[in-house]
Design an enzyme around this catalytic site. Structure first.
Site, PDB file in Angstrom:
ATOM      1  N   PRO A   6     -24.450   2.561 -40.920  1.00 43.57           N
ATOM      2  CA  PRO A   6     -23.676   3.802 -40.977  1.00 43.57           C
ATOM      3  C   PRO A   6     -22.536   3.656 -41.983  1.00 43.57           C
ATOM      4  CG  PRO A   6     -23.081   2.545 -39.028  1.00 43.57           C
ATOM      5  CD  PRO A   6     -24.205   1.807 -39.677  1.00 43.57           C
ATOM      6  N   SER A  17     -12.502  -3.273 -40.889  1.00 40.55           N
ATOM      7  CA  SER A  17     -13.914  -3.504 -41.168  1.00 40.55           C
ATOM      8  C   SER A  17     -14.781  -2.733 -40.181  1.00 40.55           C
ATOM      9  CB  SER A  17     -14.225  -4.994 -41.106  1.00 40.55           C
ATOM     10  OG  SER A  17     -14.625  -5.347 -39.804  1.00 40.55           O
ATOM     11  N   LYS A  18     -16.056  -2.630 -40.537  1.00 38.59           N
ATOM     12  CA  LYS A  18     -17.009  -1.940 -39.679  1.00 38.59           C
ATOM     13  C   LYS A  18     -17.012  -2.559 -38.288  1.00 38.59           C
ATOM     14  CE  LYS A  18     -20.513  -0.367 -42.879  1.00 38.59           C
ATOM     15  NZ  LYS A  18     -21.920  -0.130 -43.129  1.00 38.59           N
ATOM     16  N   ARG A  19     -16.812  -3.866 -38.272  1.00 40.22           N
ATOM     17  CA  ARG A  19     -16.876  -4.576 -36.993  1.00 40.22           C
ATOM     18  C   ARG A  19     -15.693  -4.258 -36.084  1.00 40.22           C
ATOM     19  NH1 ARG A  19     -19.051  -7.252 -40.835  1.00 40.22           N
ATOM     20  NH2 ARG A  19     -17.046  -7.992 -41.570  1.00 40.22           N
TER      21      ARG A  19
END
Ligand code: GLU
Length: 510
Positions: free
Chosen positions: A17, A265-267
């Protein structure tokens, strides 16, 4: 600015995504295009098939659409420079790799991953790090080190190879970035990046530069993480002889975590208590769900407004900008160099600002659709709109309206203990009985009229307003909250008001 037509592209890789940093990159490209009457392209960079994630491309298109970022040309809409998916452009890259080899700017490298691993470990043993570069390339398994006939034989035999860029030695590159200004790179610090693989797939660097050139991109606006690639990209333009058509580069500052150090971040999604994705995403493998701004009840206008301020500012006090206003005001000169901290509270503030700007009808419709419907409550839209309008300045999200308005739709069955202790005294029942009588006698039950009558009575009794109004509110609302009491009872009507008072008389224990 050069006099080339402004053509910018958002070039995501469909590896998952799109996170909010990616949406910001798309937004800044879009705004830049709008401001300069240019074109905004969507190019899907899917050369790395091992990292391809199904659904990611659709997600990207849907996210941009939700944000109101319109694509002029690209993967989802077509255009005269297509195809706009690099996997569909695959056959056209080889000739560019060949061209670089022919001009001496690139070379074949036959080193297998195992060979490179062995060299790497050997370097590590000697406490050095291995880089495929000007210092090591002459001793490796490539067309710079091998005899021409050996190279030819290997290629004819179908040996695996990659094409690497031959990075010049010891050259200082003085480059201009539209945001960072003058930047200097020494080519000896850079490695010989892989440009092309024998399976016919280009790597990011080659495909990206070739496509920007072929698609007549005027400005490359992308995240700061790509700044280290800029010298290679500039050298590729030079090696192809395309310098005159080279786009300008602008590297956007990082988006930083709200607290502590480092980039968002995405995380970080959900761990820090806020979404990092525009839309909810279900991982196709793990089925794990990452939350999205859309599902979290954010308005796309608020999300976009917030994103615009991550790195850009208008230089004035104005904070609320519609997409249209952003399109008129945006400039790269007003994008800062340093990272900007993401502030989730500010995002909620933006949402509140957009919520209060919406008409009561709009908010009422959203509330009915998103909240009342799921509770099985059907209510007259005039009333729903009116009550939403009464409290909308107290909430940030449509979902928060329920807490403010529940008593309009359900009569209270329980009463807030604290408020009851404070407001429901020994003499309260007598006062409430009198109040019931007075309310019964009011013909015109409009807010202003009942207020006048009730207040006259309280004044005549020479008691404090709170002695009546606090238990009155508790009986009607169930708690010490809510908008103006007489507005509430006007909406509930006389019958319901009296019924609630009677119920409260029986059920509120001191
Ligand atoms: N495909 C790259 C990415 O995923 C594009 C970088 C660029 O804009 O050059 O971000």
């Amino acid at each position: 600015m050069n006099d080339k037509k402004v053509r910018v592209r958002f070039a995501p890789s469909p590896t998952g995504p799109l996170h909010m940093g990616g949406v910001r990159t798309a937004l800044f490209n879009y705004l830049f295009a709008r401001r300069h009457n240019g074109e905004f392209l969507l190019r899907i960079e899917d050369t790395d098939q091992t990292r391809y994630v199904p659904g990611a491309e659709d997600y990207i298109a849907e996210a941009l659409k939700w944000c109101g970022i319109q694509i002029d040309e690209g993967a989802t809409v077509g255009g005269e420079f297509g195809p706009y998916r690099q996997s569909e452009r695959k056959p056209m890259y080889r000739k560019y790799a060949d061209q670089l080899i022919a001009s001496g700017n690139a070379y074949y490298a036959f080193d297998t991953p195992e060979e490179l691993d062995a060299i790497r470990s050997q370097y590590e043993e000697e406490k050095k790090t291995f880089t495929y570069n000007y210092a090591s390339r002459e001793n490796l398994n490539n067309s710079l080190a091998l005899a021409a006939d050996v190279v030819k034989a290997k290629i004819e035999a179908g040996d695996h190879y990659v094409v690497r860029f031959k990075m010049p030695v010891g050259e200082e590159l003085h480059l201009e970035d539209e945001i960072r200004g003058h930047v200097v790179f020494n080519t000896s610090a850079l490695d010989d990046k892989v440009l092309f693989k024998s399976d016919g797939m280009p790597t990011y660097h080659l495909a990206n530069v070739v496509d920007d050139y072929l698609m007549k991109i005027s400005h490359v606006i992308r995240g700061e993480e790509w700044l280290p690639s800029m010298p290679l990209h500039v050298l590729l333009y030079r090696s192809f002889g395309w310098e005159a058509d080279m786009p300008k580069f602008a590297h956007l500052p990082l988006i930083l975590k709200p607290v502590g150090k480092g980039k968002l971040s995405k995380r970080d999604g959900d761990k820090l208590g806020f979404p990092v994705f525009p839309l909810e995403w279900t991982d196709p493998k793990s089925k794990e769900i990452a939350s999205g701004y859309r599902e979290g009840g954010y308005f796309p206008e608020a999300f976009v407004n917030m994103l615009a301020f991550l790195g850009w500012n208008p230089g004035t006090e104005q904070e609320i900008f519609s997409m249209e206003e952003l399109s008129q005001s945006f400039s790269l000169e007003r994008v800062g160099k340093s990272g900007s901290k993401f502030d989730p509270e500010k995002t909620k503030w933006f949402n509140h600002q957009y919520l209060i700007k919406k008409s009561d009808e709009e908010i009422g419709a959203l509330f009915a659709e998103q909240v009342l419907k799921s509770k099985g409550i059907q209510a007259d839209s005039t009333i729903v709109n009116r009550v939403c309008g009464m409290v909308k300045d107290r909430v940030r999200f449509v979902s928060e309206l329920w807490d403010q308005l529940n008593f309009f739709f359900e009569s209270p069955k329980e009463f807030d203990a604290k408020a009851a202790k404070k407001g429901w005294k020994e003499d309260t029942p007598v006062l409430m009985l009198e109040l019931i009588d007075i309310l019964k006698g009011i013909e015109d039950f409009t807010s202003a009229n009942s207020e006048e009558i009730v207040k006259e009575w309280i004044t005549a009794k020479e008691i404090g307003f709170g002695k009546v109004m606090n238990p009155f509110r508790l009986a009607i609302v169930g708690a010490g909250k809510g908008p103006h009491m007489f507005d509430i009872i006007e909406i509930l009507g006389k019958e319901e008001t009296l019924a609630r008072l009677n119920y409260a008389m029986e059920n509120i224990k001191k």
